[in-house]
Scaffold this motif. Sequence first.
Motif, PDB file in Angstrom:
ATOM      1  N   LYS A  96       0.828  -1.208   0.000  1.00  0.00           N
ATOM      2  CA  LYS A  96       0.000   0.000   0.000  1.00  0.00           C
ATOM      3  C   LYS A  96       0.866   1.263   0.000  1.00  0.00           C
ATOM      4  N   LEU A  97       2.017   1.173   0.659  1.00  0.00           N
ATOM      5  CA  LEU A  97       2.932   2.312   0.715  1.00  0.00           C
ATOM      6  C   LEU A  97       3.777   2.434  -0.559  1.00  0.00           C
ATOM      7  N   ARG A  98       3.630   1.458  -1.467  1.00  0.00           N
ATOM      8  CA  ARG A  98       4.358   1.443  -2.746  1.00  0.00           C
ATOM      9  C   ARG A  98       5.872   1.464  -2.543  1.00  0.00           C
ATOM     10  N   PHE A  99       6.333   0.718  -1.535  1.00  0.00           N
ATOM     11  CA  PHE A  99       7.760   0.626  -1.275  1.00  0.00           C
ATOM     12  C   PHE A  99       8.446  -0.205  -2.361  1.00  0.00           C
ATOM     13  N   LYS A 100       9.690   0.155  -2.649  1.00  0.00           N
ATOM     14  CA  LYS A 100      10.510  -0.647  -3.544  1.00  0.00           C
ATOM     15  C   LYS A 100      10.995  -1.886  -2.787  1.00  0.00           C
ATOM     16  N   HIS A 101      11.519  -2.850  -3.545  1.00  0.00           N
ATOM     17  CA  HIS A 101      11.963  -4.114  -2.949  1.00  0.00           C
ATOM     18  C   HIS A 101      12.963  -3.881  -1.820  1.00  0.00           C
ATOM     19  N   LYS A 102      13.946  -3.025  -2.061  1.00  0.00           N
ATOM     20  CA  LYS A 102      14.987  -2.766  -1.068  1.00  0.00           C
ATOM     21  C   LYS A 102      14.424  -2.119   0.185  1.00  0.00           C
ATOM     22  N   GLN A 103      13.360  -1.315   0.035  1.00  0.00           N
ATOM     23  CA  GLN A 103      12.755  -0.647   1.182  1.00  0.00           C
ATOM     24  C   GLN A 103      11.919  -1.608   2.030  1.00  0.00           C
ATOM     25  N   LYS A 104      11.436  -2.683   1.405  1.00  0.00           N
ATOM     26  CA  LYS A 104      10.622  -3.661   2.135  1.00  0.00           C
ATOM     27  C   LYS A 104      11.471  -4.604   2.995  1.00  0.00           C
ATOM     28  N   LEU A 105      12.706  -4.852   2.561  1.00  0.00           N
ATOM     29  CA  LEU A 105      13.555  -5.832   3.233  1.00  0.00           C
ATOM     30  C   LEU A 105      13.724  -5.570   4.737  1.00  0.00           C
ATOM     31  N   PRO A 106      14.012  -4.326   5.170  1.00  0.00           N
ATOM     32  CA  PRO A 106      14.214  -4.106   6.604  1.00  0.00           C
ATOM     33  C   PRO A 106      13.022  -4.526   7.457  1.00  0.00           C
ATOM     34  N   TYR A 107      11.818  -4.241   6.979  1.00  0.00           N
ATOM     35  CA  TYR A 107      10.614  -4.539   7.747  1.00  0.00           C
ATOM     36  C   TYR A 107      10.309  -6.038   7.754  1.00  0.00           C
ATOM     37  N   LEU A 108      10.484  -6.691   6.608  1.00  0.00           N
ATOM     38  CA  LEU A 108      10.152  -8.110   6.514  1.00  0.00           C
ATOM     39  C   LEU A 108      11.180  -8.986   7.227  1.00  0.00           C
ATOM     40  N   ILE A 109      12.470  -8.707   7.012  1.00  0.00           N
ATOM     41  CA  ILE A 109      13.501  -9.532   7.657  1.00  0.00           C
ATOM     42  C   ILE A 109      13.513  -9.311   9.166  1.00  0.00           C
ATOM     43  N   SER A 110      13.502  -8.056   9.591  1.00  0.00           N
ATOM     44  CA  SER A 110      13.529  -7.790  11.031  1.00  0.00           C
ATOM     45  C   SER A 110      12.262  -8.313  11.698  1.00  0.00           C
ATOM     46  N   ILE A 144       8.204 -21.165   7.079  1.00  0.00           N
ATOM     47  CA  ILE A 144       6.858 -20.686   6.743  1.00  0.00           C
ATOM     48  C   ILE A 144       6.931 -19.280   6.162  1.00  0.00           C
ATOM     49  N   TRP A 145       7.775 -18.435   6.763  1.00  0.00           N
ATOM     50  CA  TRP A 145       7.972 -17.056   6.295  1.00  0.00           C
ATOM     51  C   TRP A 145       8.463 -17.031   4.854  1.00  0.00           C
ATOM     52  N   MET A 146       9.467 -17.846   4.542  1.00  0.00           N
ATOM     53  CA  MET A 146       9.990 -17.913   3.179  1.00  0.00           C
ATOM     54  C   MET A 146       8.919 -18.398   2.202  1.00  0.00           C
ATOM     55  N   HIS A 147       8.096 -19.347   2.662  1.00  0.00           N
ATOM     56  CA  HIS A 147       7.030 -19.876   1.814  1.00  0.00           C
ATOM     57  C   HIS A 147       5.985 -18.803   1.509  1.00  0.00           C
ATOM     58  N   ILE A 148       5.604 -18.016   2.508  1.00  0.00           N
ATOM     59  CA  ILE A 148       4.618 -16.946   2.299  1.00  0.00           C
ATOM     60  C   ILE A 148       5.158 -15.899   1.325  1.00  0.00           C
ATOM     61  N   LEU A 149       6.428 -15.531   1.500  1.00  0.00           N
ATOM     62  CA  LEU A 149       7.033 -14.544   0.602  1.00  0.00           C
ATOM     63  C   LEU A 149       7.085 -15.070  -0.828  1.00  0.00           C
ATOM     64  N   LYS A 150       7.446 -16.330  -0.981  1.00  0.00           N
ATOM     65  CA  LYS A 150       7.511 -16.927  -2.317  1.00  0.00           C
ATOM     66  C   LYS A 150       6.133 -16.969  -2.950  1.00  0.00           C
ATOM     67  N   ARG A 151       5.119 -17.301  -2.167  1.00  0.00           N
ATOM     68  CA  ARG A 151       3.739 -17.345  -2.670  1.00  0.00           C
ATOM     69  C   ARG A 151       3.281 -15.978  -3.150  1.00  0.00           C
ATOM     70  N   ASP A 152       3.738 -14.927  -2.450  1.00  0.00           N
ATOM     71  CA  ASP A 152       3.363 -13.564  -2.819  1.00  0.00           C
ATOM     72  C   ASP A 152       4.370 -12.930  -3.788  1.00  0.00           C
ATOM     73  N   ARG A 153       5.216 -13.771  -4.373  1.00  0.00           N
ATOM     74  CA  ARG A 153       6.175 -13.346  -5.400  1.00  0.00           C
ATOM     75  C   ARG A 153       7.119 -12.252  -4.906  1.00  0.00           C
ATOM     76  N   PHE A 154       7.505 -12.364  -3.640  1.00  0.00           N
ATOM     77  CA  PHE A 154       8.515 -11.457  -3.098  1.00  0.00           C
ATOM     78  C   PHE A 154       9.765 -12.291  -2.828  1.00  0.00           C
ATOM     79  N   LYS A 155      10.830 -11.989  -3.536  1.00  0.00           N
ATOM     80  CA  LYS A 155      12.027 -12.814  -3.472  1.00  0.00           C
ATOM     81  C   LYS A 155      13.048 -12.261  -2.491  1.00  0.00           C
ATOM     82  N   ILE A 156      13.406 -13.095  -1.512  1.00  0.00           N
ATOM     83  CA  ILE A 156      14.525 -12.806  -0.619  1.00  0.00           C
ATOM     84  C   ILE A 156      15.529 -13.939  -0.769  1.00  0.00           C
ATOM     85  N   THR A 157      16.721 -13.621  -1.230  1.00  0.00           N
ATOM     86  CA  THR A 157      17.735 -14.645  -1.447  1.00  0.00           C
ATOM     87  C   THR A 157      18.429 -15.002  -0.131  1.00  0.00           C
TER      88      THR A 157
END
Length: 445
Positions: A126-140, A398-411
């Motif tokens: 909703k905030l239209r964050f770029k991939h790099k901007q989402k990483l801090p919130y999702l990983i932490s 489970i977290w990695m599976h949810i991200l993959k399902r939503d097409r958000f890639k974290i290597t």
Amino acid sequence: MYNLLFFLTMVLVLWRPRGLNEAIPTTLGALLVILSGTVTAADLGDIGSKVTGAAITIIATMVMAISLESFGFFHWMAAVVYKKSKGSGKRLFWLTNLLCFLMTIFFNNDGSILITTPILLLLLNKLRFKHKQKLPYLISGALIATASSAPIGVSNIVNLIALEIIHMDLYLHTLMMFVPGIAGLLVLSLLLYAVFYKDLPKNLPKISSTSFQETGIAHPLQSIPEVKSLRKKGRIMLLVLGFVCLVRAGLFLASYYNIPVSLVAVAGSVVLLAWRWFYLKINPFDVIPKTPWHIFIFAFNMYVIIYGLHNIGLTQKLVHYLEPLVSGSLFQASFIMGGLLSLLSNIFNNHPALMVGTITLTEMHLSPIMLKTIYLSNIIGSDIGSLLLPIGTLATLIWMHILKRDRFKITWNQYLKVTFIVIPPTVVFTLLCLYFWIKLVFNTI
């Protein structure tokens, strides 16, 4: 042959080809163990007595989570988090971590991941964050949600099972572990903030708080909640949250007075279902197909496999090598076992690692306070040290599976760049806090 069976079972659990439910490979493994005669009928009875109460408690809290989602609680919470951030990306970072912490404390680590990850994705999209901007919130958020199961034993099914093995109640676990666990979480949060500081947006774009409920994205625990304004929802949400807090407090009171914790958890879920039925007119039986019953099957089967390893002499070998190292100094013992459990958890996953470690402790000739302190060191390694690799816990899988399902890639590279900086010092600091806290409160040398 048995070692190969255990290895293949863990490969399937961690790999989960084509979304394979983790209960399936453990069921096959447990059946082979039973058919081989390694685990007897008497052993199964002992396993059932240790696993059943823990599994019922966790399942009951998941039912409460499903009930809360029917009220629109988690979408409402996402809107509140955004509103309280007051347009600051850095404030949003701390608030999302607080949300993940509270969801684990109120429910459990796996449930927290299931609840918060889709909500964070919704908020960040909703905030239209770029991939790099989402990483801090999702990983932490994932790291905090999983590590938050350390301070209180009721937030992780494997912790609850281990408590049964060493005959330790939730009250004592919390008395000994809450302060060191919270201190460790604060350090972890500060380290994560330092790592992600440059990537956190200074200002947030303005969006309507009601837009969180107007999306077509559904939460995995429930269909889209009814749309009501944030203000109108506030009162009922606070009442529901207050009730959940009372149930959570009741678990510790029950443990203190030797009342089965599972009874309180089930009673709380039944009351909340009845409340939901009265308020939303939703049939309580709708939670049956949504409840993750496989958690009980997975926990039982995994313990059968571990019990088989115990029966063929694995724990005796560990006792032989470890007892001379841990029986002398509490300080030395805490760091050896905490480090060992961190290593084993990242290799085999924290469920079998903690079970093996706990059974091994019961075979050693340790004083009660020594046993419980080293057990809590195991918890630190299992709940926090296991986060070094994404395969260390079921919650991160489970977290990695949810991200993959939503097409958000974290290597793995992106994940490891963070965890190799923040996890080792957090584990060392938390183990130090545990040692000095036990020494202060229990006058242990």
